[in-house]
Enzyme design. Structure first.
Site, PDB file in Angstrom:
ATOM      1  N   ARG A 193       0.847  -1.189   0.000  1.00 13.43           N
ATOM      2  CA  ARG A 193       0.000   0.000   0.000  1.00 13.43           C
ATOM      3  C   ARG A 193       0.876   1.231   0.000  1.00 13.43           C
ATOM      4  O   ARG A 193       1.703   1.394   0.887  1.00 13.43           O
ATOM      5  CB  ARG A 193      -0.831   0.021   1.295  1.00 13.43           C
ATOM      6  CG  ARG A 193      -2.168  -0.507   1.148  1.00 13.43           C
ATOM      7  CD  ARG A 193      -3.060  -0.271   2.319  1.00 13.43           C
ATOM      8  NE  ARG A 193      -2.472   0.205   3.558  1.00 13.43           N
ATOM      9  CZ  ARG A 193      -3.185   0.447   4.651  1.00 13.43           C
ATOM     10  NH1 ARG A 193      -4.481   0.271   4.622  1.00 13.43           N
ATOM     11  NH2 ARG A 193      -2.627   0.864   5.749  1.00 13.43           N
ATOM     12  N   ASP A 247       5.152  -6.095   9.477  1.00 10.95           N
ATOM     13  CA  ASP A 247       6.242  -5.732  10.398  1.00 10.95           C
ATOM     14  C   ASP A 247       6.280  -6.657  11.605  1.00 10.95           C
ATOM     15  O   ASP A 247       7.353  -7.062  12.064  1.00 10.95           O
ATOM     16  CB  ASP A 247       6.081  -4.276  10.865  1.00 10.95           C
ATOM     17  CG  ASP A 247       6.506  -3.290   9.782  1.00 10.95           C
ATOM     18  OD1 ASP A 247       7.282  -3.696   8.889  1.00 10.95           O
ATOM     19  OD2 ASP A 247       6.055  -2.142   9.825  1.00 10.95           O
TER      20      ASP A 247
HETATM   21  C1  PRP Z   1      -0.967  -4.866   4.490  1.00  7.94           C
HETATM   22  C2  PRP Z   1      -1.771  -6.137   4.563  1.00  7.94           C
HETATM   23  C3  PRP Z   1      -2.645  -6.049   3.354  1.00  7.94           C
HETATM   24  C4  PRP Z   1      -2.897  -4.580   3.235  1.00  7.94           C
HETATM   25  C5  PRP Z   1      -4.285  -4.300   3.730  1.00  7.94           C
HETATM   26  O1  PRP Z   1       0.071  -4.977   3.605  1.00  7.94           O
HETATM   27  O2  PRP Z   1      -0.996  -7.282   4.620  1.00  7.94           O
HETATM   28  O3  PRP Z   1      -2.043  -6.563   2.187  1.00  7.94           O
HETATM   29  O4  PRP Z   1      -1.935  -3.917   4.056  1.00  7.94           O
HETATM   30  O5  PRP Z   1      -4.623  -2.981   3.514  1.00  7.94           O
HETATM   31  P1  PRP Z   1      -5.764  -2.550   2.488  1.00  7.94           P
HETATM   32  O6  PRP Z   1      -6.926  -3.442   2.730  1.00  7.94           O
HETATM   33  O7  PRP Z   1      -6.037  -1.122   2.882  1.00  7.94           O
HETATM   34  O8  PRP Z   1      -5.215  -2.642   1.100  1.00  7.94           O
HETATM   35  P2  PRP Z   1       1.134  -3.775   3.417  1.00  7.94           P
HETATM   36  O9  PRP Z   1       0.686  -2.853   2.333  1.00  7.94           O
HETATM   37  O10 PRP Z   1       1.420  -3.157   4.741  1.00  7.94           O
HETATM   38  O11 PRP Z   1       2.394  -4.515   2.829  1.00  7.94           O
HETATM   39  P3  PRP Z   1       3.360  -5.589   3.527  1.00  7.94           P
HETATM   40  O12 PRP Z   1       2.539  -6.828   3.719  1.00  7.94           O
HETATM   41  O13 PRP Z   1       4.433  -5.760   2.510  1.00  7.94           O
HETATM   42  O14 PRP Z   1       3.859  -5.027   4.831  1.00  7.94           O
HETATM   43  N1  URA Z   2      -2.170  -3.374   7.056  1.00  7.14           N
HETATM   44  C1  URA Z   2      -1.767  -3.845   8.265  1.00  7.14           C
HETATM   45  O1  URA Z   2      -0.770  -4.566   8.363  1.00  7.14           O
HETATM   46  N2  URA Z   2      -2.483  -3.490   9.343  1.00  7.14           N
HETATM   47  C2  URA Z   2      -3.567  -2.716   9.264  1.00  7.14           C
HETATM   48  O2  URA Z   2      -4.175  -2.440  10.299  1.00  7.14           O
HETATM   49  C3  URA Z   2      -3.968  -2.236   8.005  1.00  7.14           C
HETATM   50  C4  URA Z   2      -3.246  -2.599   6.918  1.00  7.14           C
END
Ligand code: PRP
Ligand code: URA
Length: 209
Positions: free
Chosen positions: A104, A203
């Site tokens: 995101r 994270d």
């Molecule tokens: C997180 C999570 C989802 C997304 C959800 O990923 O694992 O994929 O956010 O958010 P949304 O419904 O608003 O799209 P993130 O973008 O943090 O990436 P990461 O898993 O690489 O940390």
């Molecule tokens: N992605 C995450 O990892 N946590 C949240 O709460 C929303 C998006």
């Protein structure tokens, strides 16, 4: 909520509470995500078709059932969806695994794609998309669209915590996709994190913050 299944099994609810706790460390967090995915996978696969076979036991012939040929696949959304793969593979060791890389953008909150590798015969499979968090729903919606573009007809989404807004977005964009989750949270904060949620799943899984 149509097409939304919230698992209220005590084991799942207990583990979700531990997962939410900010004092849960990376090792325990990782183990919990995997365990919850396995418990949820048990229910998500409940409707898998069976066929009758005859098996020779030491005593005689048993008319019994095995899972029929219908093919399944799982697709974790990177990164955090990776944490759910092991749990599913414990149940379904032969299942094919695709990967979709999305993050995101912290400014626009829009999903940005950086990787997509799906099984060659993906269009013949029923696909379960894995991502612990459904927040705005942007990432899951985009991932599901990629999979549909490859001809897949039958898709389910398995997440751990879903925000109401994410559910609404998914029901609008993909009304044919059932959502399986362990908790539904009320709202998002100004950075589109789920409140109370569990923080940043990626994270916490990988210890990057
Ligand atoms: C997180 C999570 C989802 C997304 C959800 O990923 O694992 O994929 O956010 O958010 P949304 O419904 O608003 O799209 P993130 O973008 O943090 O990436 P990461 O898993 O690489 O940390
Ligand atoms: N992605 C995450 O990892 N946590 C949240 O709460 C929303 C998006």
């Amino acid at each position: 909520m149509e097409n939304v299944f919230v698992f209220d099994h005590p084991l799942i609810q207990h583990k979700i509470s531990l997962l939410r706790d900010k004092n849960t460390d990376t090792k325990e967090f990782r183990e919990l995500v995997s365990e919850i995915a396995m418990l949820m996978g048990y229910e998500v696969t409940r409707n898998m078709p069976l066929k009758e076979v005859e098996i020779e036991t030491p005593i005689g012939i048993a008319k019994t059932k095995i899972i029929s040929g219908k093919k399944l696949g799982i697709v974790p959304i990177l990164r955090a969806g990776l944490g759910m793969v092991d749990g599913m593979l414990n149940l379904l060791p032969m299942v094919k695994v695709g990967h979709i890389g999305l993050y995101r953008d912290p400014e626009t909150l829009q999903p940005v794609e950086y990787y997509c590798k799906l099984p060659v015969d993906v269009e013949e499979r029923e696909i379960v998309v894995l991502d612990p968090m459904l927040a705005t729903g942007g990432s899951a919606s985009a991932a599901i669209q990629f999979i549909k573009n490859r001809g897949v007809k039958n898709i389910k989404l398995m997440c751990l915590i879903a925000a109401k807004s994410g559910i609404e977005r998914l029901q609008k964009d993909h009304p044919d996709v059932s959502i399986y989750c362990a908790a539904v949270d009320e709202k998002l904060n100004d950075h589109a994190y789920i409140v109370p949620g569990l923080g940043d799943a990626g994270d916490r899984l990988f210890g990057t913050k």
